[in-house]
Design an enzyme around this catalytic site. Structure first.
Site, short mmCIF file in Angstrom:
data_model
loop_
_atom_site.label_atom_id
_atom_site.label_comp_id
_atom_site.label_asym_id
_atom_site.label_seq_id
_atom_site.Cartn_x
_atom_site.Cartn_y
_atom_site.Cartn_z
CB SER A 1 -1.01 -8.05 -0.82
OG SER A 1 -1.83 -8.79 0.07
CE LYS B 1 -4.47 -1.25 0.41
NZ LYS B 1 -5.56 -0.71 -0.43
#
Length: 316
Positions: free
Chosen positions: A295, A44
């Site tokens: 992720s 992110k």
């Protein structure tokens, strides 16, 4: 891509590691894109830095605000700290304590509000209006999407002949960015989305061709808990994503356990869904070169122990 230059020197170039063990088990050549080793522990930060790097001087002066279940929160907090601007992050009351403390540690003001991302977002939007701060959306923003797309560019750099990439999907920012970046260079590469069964708004929307909502998304993959995908990500997913699959909570827990036990990689539920999919679904990837995007690795260890306990007991 301009985002690649904006991020140069400000993030880690994460490794793409071949796994002989998982390759043998899955019947294809599996590579792990370890964004769990990224700054803040998740991909992110890429989108957050790219967004803030594209703000005007006036916008920077007013600071930024965002909503996040945790990983985007830390990305925005770090990105804001790098340029010396104030940041406020609204997180669900159920956000893992580790992610709350990490966000505060980067210097952000944290407000706990709402039971999920969408309710936190409503509060963040109110703050943006009343305080004049710039809202940094977690996924429905072209600069954020472009930043996330650099994951795909790095995969192509390290594995030019990759055949398929499996990507976790929440609001759709990561997969839309990766798909756009990869398909622009190699349109034949298959991009496959993965979501939990009980948090399937992206899957449902992709299948139907329009935005679908899941009012009460639930999963150990807390980073994927959104009620609906973003408008822009969905447009890109409909154009560029080749396939989409769902995985169960049991499969996610088993994938987390396997990653830690076999690869010595601590990955949160959202990061493990790709392995869960390739181990449990027929995706036509036999003998292909496949990249799995891990992720994030920001795991609440107390919750995690409870998540994998049933799987571990079942193995005994």
């Amino acid at each position: 891509m301009q985002a690649k230059f904006k991020l140069n020197g400000r993030i880690h170039r994460t490794p793409l590691v071949h796994s002989q063990t998982f390759s043998r088990m899955a019947g294809c050549e599996l590579y792990l894109k370890q964004e769990n080793m990224q700054k803040t522990g998740a991909f992110k930060v890429r989108g957050a830095i790219n967004k803030i790097a594209n703000l005007s001087e006036a916008e920077l002066a007013c600071g930024v605000v965002t909503a996040s279940a945790g990983n985007h929160a830390q990305g925005v907090a770090l990105a804001a700290a790098q340029v010396g601007i104030p940041s406020t992050v609204v997180m669900p009351v159920s956000a893992p304590e580790a992610k709350v403390l990490a966000t505060q540690g980067y210097g952000s003001k944290v407000i706990l509000h709402g039971m999920n991302y969408d309710e936190s977002y409503e509060r963040a939007n109110q703050i943006a209006v009343t305080e004049g701060a710039t809202l940094v959306h977690a996924f429905d923003d072209r600069y954020v999407i472009a930043g996330q797309g650099t994951v795909g560019m790095e995969i192509l750099d390290d594995l030019p002949d990759v055949d398929a990439i499996l990507v976790p999907v929440g609001g759709g920012g990561l997969i839309s960015g990766i798909a756009l970046a990869v398909k622009s260079v190699r349109p034949e590469v298959r991009v496959i989305g993965v979501q939990p069964v009980a948090a399937s708004s992206g899957y449902d929307s992709w299948r139907s061709g329009s935005v679908c909502r899941v009012e009460r998304p639930a999963s150990a993959a807390d980073g994927l808990l959104v009620k609906r995908p973003g408008e822009l990500p969905l447009q890109l997913m409909l154009r560029y994503v080749d396939d989409f699959v769902l995985v169960s909570e049991e499969e996610i827990a088993e994938a987390m356990r396997m990653l830690l036990e076999r690869a010595k990689v601590l990955t949160e539920g959202a990061g493990a869904v790709g392995l869960a999919a390739v181990m449990n679904r027929t995706l036509g990837l036999q003998s292909k070169r496949v990249a799995l995007v891990l992720s994030g690795g920001n795991v609440d260890l107390i919750r995690w122990a409870g998540t994998i306990a049933p799987a571990a007991i079942h193995q005994v």
